[in-house]
Design a protein around this motif. Structure first.
Motif, PDB file in Angstrom:
ATOM      1  N   PRO A  33      36.776  30.101  44.132  1.00 26.11           N
ATOM      2  CA  PRO A  33      37.470  30.558  45.341  1.00 26.11           C
ATOM      3  C   PRO A  33      36.679  30.379  46.628  1.00 26.11           C
ATOM      4  N   THR A  71      41.711  29.064  36.092  1.00 29.47           N
ATOM      5  CA  THR A  71      41.114  29.934  37.081  1.00 29.47           C
ATOM      6  C   THR A  71      40.656  29.014  38.206  1.00 29.47           C
ATOM      7  N   HIS A  94      40.157  37.152  45.260  1.00 29.70           N
ATOM      8  CA  HIS A  94      39.629  35.833  44.905  1.00 29.70           C
ATOM      9  C   HIS A  94      39.311  35.682  43.414  1.00 29.70           C
ATOM     10  N   TYR A 139      51.976  34.116  43.414  1.00 29.97           N
ATOM     11  CA  TYR A 139      51.699  32.678  43.369  1.00 29.97           C
ATOM     12  C   TYR A 139      50.606  32.349  44.381  1.00 29.97           C
ATOM     13  N   ILE A 140      49.832  31.304  44.063  1.00 30.12           N
ATOM     14  CA  ILE A 140      48.830  30.815  45.001  1.00 30.12           C
ATOM     15  C   ILE A 140      48.745  29.298  44.873  1.00 30.12           C
ATOM     16  N   ALA A 199      44.717  39.479  38.579  1.00 29.55           N
ATOM     17  CA  ALA A 199      43.802  39.309  39.705  1.00 29.55           C
ATOM     18  C   ALA A 199      42.925  40.553  39.805  1.00 29.55           C
ATOM     19  N   CYS A 259      44.494  35.703  46.157  1.00 27.57           N
ATOM     20  CA  CYS A 259      45.240  35.716  44.893  1.00 27.57           C
ATOM     21  C   CYS A 259      45.908  37.044  44.574  1.00 27.57           C
ATOM     22  N   VAL A 311      50.114  33.472  39.273  1.00 25.68           N
ATOM     23  CA  VAL A 311      48.994  34.349  38.951  1.00 25.68           C
ATOM     24  C   VAL A 311      49.385  35.292  37.815  1.00 25.68           C
ATOM     25  N   THR A 322      52.877  40.455  47.457  1.00 31.95           N
ATOM     26  CA  THR A 322      51.482  40.247  47.824  1.00 31.95           C
ATOM     27  C   THR A 322      50.874  41.597  48.194  1.00 31.95           C
ATOM     28  N   PHE A 328      40.875  35.589  39.680  1.00 33.14           N
ATOM     29  CA  PHE A 328      42.207  35.566  39.064  1.00 33.14           C
ATOM     30  C   PHE A 328      42.267  34.608  37.880  1.00 33.14           C
TER      31      PHE A 328
END
Length: 332
Positions: free
Chosen positions: A85, A82, A59, A120-121, A34, A116, A31, A3, A61
């Motif tokens: 966000p 997508t 935000h 991963y999100i 981004a 993001c 993701v 991250t 991505f």
């Protein structure tokens, strides 16, 4: 997972965190790309908007669904997606009247909850937007800023014969120029800026460019996309009497402004903030259909491990970088 997290002004760090849990109404997304937004730079330079420190930023991505909650039925593993966000209250007058972008407590992932800039999100299913299976994930990463541009066009309501000036050749200014040309059917707008690198991108997109305006240069519609006192003053000075100015920037600094010219010229000042979900859906379709190709805007891609270098590049005074994307590993 890797991250990129905000710890304070000009302090962003790459850290390992656990992959987020996927709730019963959530979608877990791997993701792909981004993008660093202008608002991310406001956070980085000024600490604006951010509510949690440390926080995973970002935000914009694109990605691929890897898991869905038990109550998710509209999406499945393998879908390219997508998302919208925005994080809104749902209760204020703006939310209740269908204007989520004007929510009284508007926030975004990457500001009020994890964003993001991560491998991963997990997001609520209602915020996730499915894209065609063959869409280019790199282009899809620009669906959110393109939605901003589409909302600008809808708010500005340009006439087909309008002479248009865009002040600021950043990503939003350039995407707005593409939308004006390819969606609204306008002749090429003029783009005013100082960065030779960004103006060269505008030229590659087929736009008229200039570094300065003559005293006799006037426009029906001016889109202010630079976010500083000089840009706004230029817009007012070069608007035709009865013309329109669409202000789309976030201003970092306060300044004193003489409003009398606005009154004397009877100008319409239009504020434009973010978008609605329908704009992201529309931008996704435009990208998928090839009607708008934002590829020339992407000047660099970085690994999350190099997040400091990526932000430094966008903050450089030479403005050589335009849109920077973080590229995750193992993209197919």
């Amino acid at each position: 997972m890797k991250t990129a997290r905000y710890y304070g002004i000009e302090d962003i760090r790459c850290e390992e965190l656990p992959i987020p849990n996927c709730g019963e109404k959530d979608v877990l997304i791997k993701v792909a790309y981004a993008g660093i937004c202008g608002s991310d730079l406001h956070i980085y330079k000024k600490g604006m908007f951010i509510q949690n420190i440390p926080e995973t930023m970002g935000h914009e991505f694109s990605g691929t669904v890897v898991k869905t909650g038990s109550k998710v039925h509209s999406l499945q593993a393998g879908d390219r997606v997508t998302a919208n966000p925005m994080v809104t209250c749902g209760n204020c007058i703006a939310c209740q009247t269908g204007h989520r972008g004007s929510c009284e407590t508007l926030g975004f992932i990457g500001e009020v909850r994890p964003g993001c800039f991560a491998e991963y999100i997990a997001l609520p299913q209602e915020d996730v937007i499915k894209a065609p299976p063959d869409i280019d994930l790199k282009k899809l990463a620009l669906a959110e800023p393109l939605a901003v541009a589409l909302n600008i066009c809808r708010q500005a309501k340009p006439a087909p014969t309008d002479k248009v000036l865009i002040v600021g050749p950043g990503p939003i200014g350039l995407l707005t120029a593409l939308a004006l040309k390819n969606v609204c059917g306008l002749e090429n707008p003029t783009i005013l800026g100082r960065s030779p690198a960004r103006l060269s991108i505008a030229k590659a997109l087929g736009m008229k460019t200039t570094t300065q305006l003559g005293d006799d240069s006037y426009f029906d519609l001016i889109i202010e996309a630079a976010g500083n006192e000089t840009a706004l003053s230029t817009a007012v000075a070069h608007a035709l009497p009865g013309g329109k100015i669409c202000v789309v920037s976030i201003f970092e600094d306060d300044f004193i402004f003489d409003i009398n010219t606005i009154v004397a010229k009877q100008l319409s000042i239009i504020g434009c903030n973010v978008y609605e979900t329908r704009h992201i859906q529309e931008s996704t379709k435009l990208l998928a259909d090839g009607i708008i190709d934002p590829s020339p805007l992407v000047t660099d891609t970085y690994d999350l491990a190099d997040c400091r270098e990526a932000f430094a590049a966008l903050c450089s005074k030479d403005k050589k970088a335009c849109k920077i994307l973080f590229q995750m590993e193992d993209i197919k």
